[in-house]
Design a protein around this motif. Structure first.
Motif, mmCIF file in Angstrom:
data_model
loop_
_atom_site.group_PDB
_atom_site.id
_atom_site.type_symbol
_atom_site.label_atom_id
_atom_site.label_comp_id
_atom_site.label_asym_id
_atom_site.label_seq_id
_atom_site.Cartn_x
_atom_site.Cartn_y
_atom_site.Cartn_z
ATOM 1 N N VAL A 50 -9.662 -0.706 2.348
ATOM 2 C CA VAL A 50 -8.515 -1.597 2.534
ATOM 3 C C VAL A 50 -9.008 -2.894 3.176
ATOM 4 N N LEU A 101 -2.251 6.167 1.740
ATOM 5 C CA LEU A 101 -3.383 5.307 2.086
ATOM 6 C C LEU A 101 -3.218 4.738 3.500
ATOM 7 N N LYS A 102 -2.021 4.296 3.831
ATOM 8 C CA LYS A 102 -1.780 3.761 5.175
ATOM 9 C C LYS A 102 -2.023 4.835 6.231
ATOM 10 N N ASN A 156 3.479 -2.431 6.453
ATOM 11 C CA ASN A 156 2.836 -3.218 5.396
ATOM 12 C C ASN A 156 2.825 -4.728 5.669
ATOM 13 N N LEU A 175 0.840 -1.192 0.000
ATOM 14 C CA LEU A 175 0.000 0.000 0.000
ATOM 15 C C LEU A 175 0.875 1.242 0.000
#
Length: 399
Positions: free
Chosen positions: A151, A8-9, A120, A4
């Motif tokens: 997600v 986004l994380k 991740n 990712l």
């Protein structure tokens, strides 16, 4: 798991902080159900189980700190152009799937997940039955944060298994498993090491020592011993063993003063034969194996040593490899102690209670590792990655 991008994380982490803040009362109610069901005989475990608004604030702070840290994935470790024309780049990469097994502490459900996710990795959270309601609602919060950002919920998974089911899973995992972190006492660690078929990173055992050198500042020593022993007995960085150089000035008087301040804090003392000659009312150590035990209680051992080398030998033979401190004004002795003692964290004139990711500038931690592979000490965000070589060629063959 799919890689990712950092934005986004971080968006997931931002969502999680808002969900936590908005749902404080629901979390506290779930935690109260755990507290009501708990057998309070184990005071240290009970203390670790308690949640309140201050601890929720700490969870939110931990998430925000990780969010602010640089993404540890795909960072260049080395980059070389070889004579044969190959370009060889070594980059950081996620571990894959990490399983953490822990007892009592619901805040681990936050710290372990935020670190694993930002690096991740997929995280399997196997909390203890004593925190079942707290952990369940926290993982539900995580799933809401993931879903809000489209997600997969698979990144963070709660494992609800009894001892037999856990043993079977460790022997024959039903999904990919790359690393296990048992965060608890000797029985848990032994259980995992016996049954796991993947890498195990040992964490959590304390049994920390302080050596009082003959040149120590005595009043600083007393303050540090009281802090390290009594400030939080449930912590793995708490002090258990005190070694005092018998050549220190006014040895008998200082032992009695130490006895007095420990008694004021309701600390039970066990003493060796030399200390027993002075502290005649204290309990003599009957079994030397006690020097290897972690107490997690208001209890400590006090022993006398002849010199620095004897203290180092005792620590290396008995400690958990977590933390050890020397109290001294002698810089050479401090240097030798810190070089020779085989612990993850060594201190000069400071409390062992600082062995903590936040206190040492690492930030949130998955655990305190007492292993030597792949990392020792606080397992922060940067330590939750491995590496991968990228080799770029144009038709080269090996001859």
């Amino acid at each position: 798991m799919k890689l990712l991008d950092t934005t986004l994380k971080n968006n997931v982490l931002e969502s999680m902080t808002k969900i936590l803040d908005k749902n404080r009362e629901a979390l506290l109610q779930a935690n109260q159900k755990d507290l009501d069901a708990f057998n309070k005989e184990d005071q240290a475990m009970f203390d670790r189980l308690i949640l309140n608004n201050q601890k929720i604030d700490g969870m939110i702070t931990a998430i925000n700190e990780v969010k602010a840290q640089e993404d540890p994935v795909n960072q260049i470790i080395s980059d070389k152009n070889l004579k044969n024309g190959l370009q060889v780049t070594n980059r950081t990469a996620p571990f894959g799937t990490i399983m953490i097994i822990y007892e009592s502490r619901p805040d681990v459900t936050i710290e372990a997940a935020v670190l694993a996710f930002k690096a991740n990795n997929k995280i399997l959270l196997k909390g203890g039955k004593e925190a079942i309601y707290s952990n369940k609602i926290l993982v539900d919060f995580w799933h809401k944060a993931l879903a809000k950002n489209n997600v997969s919920k698979d990144y963070i998974k709660r494992m609800q298994m009894d001892r037999t089911e856990t043993q079977a899973f460790l022997k024959n995992p039903t999904e990919q498993l790359d690393l296990i972190v048992p965060r608890g006492g000797e029985r848990l660690i032994s259980f995992v090491k016996e049954h796991a078929t993947c890498a195990v990173l040992i964490s959590g055992r304390g049994n920390n020592y302080i050596y009082v050198d003959e040149s120590a500042d005595w009043y600083k020593t007393l303050a540090i011993i009281i802090n390290a022993k009594t400030e939080k007995i449930s912590a793995c960085n708490a002090l258990d063993k005190i070694l005092i150089n018998e050549n220190i000035e006014n040895f008998d008087m200082k032992l009695k003063e130490l006895q007095s301040v420990l008694k004021e804090k309701s600390v039970t003392m066990l003493v060796d034969e030399d200390v027993k000659k002075v502290l005649t009312n204290e309990t003599l150590i009957a079994d030397n194996n006690i020097w290897k035990e972690e107490f997690l209680a208001l209890k400590c051992c006090i022993g006398a040593v002849n010199n620095l080398d004897e203290a180092i030998t005792i620590i290396n033979e008995n400690s958990g490899g977590h933390s050890a401190a020397i109290m001294t004004k002698n810089n050479e002795n401090a240097h030798n102690f810190m070089q020779q003692v085989d612990c993850a964290a060594v201190y000069k004139n400071a409390s062992t209670r600082f062995t903590d990711g936040g206190q040492l500038g690492v930030g949130a931690e998955l655990a305190i590792s007492t292993d030597k592979l792949h990392h020792r000490g606080p397992l922060g965000l940067k330590e939750l990655v491995t590496n991968k070589y990228y080799i770029f060629g144009e038709g080269q063959i090996r001859v």
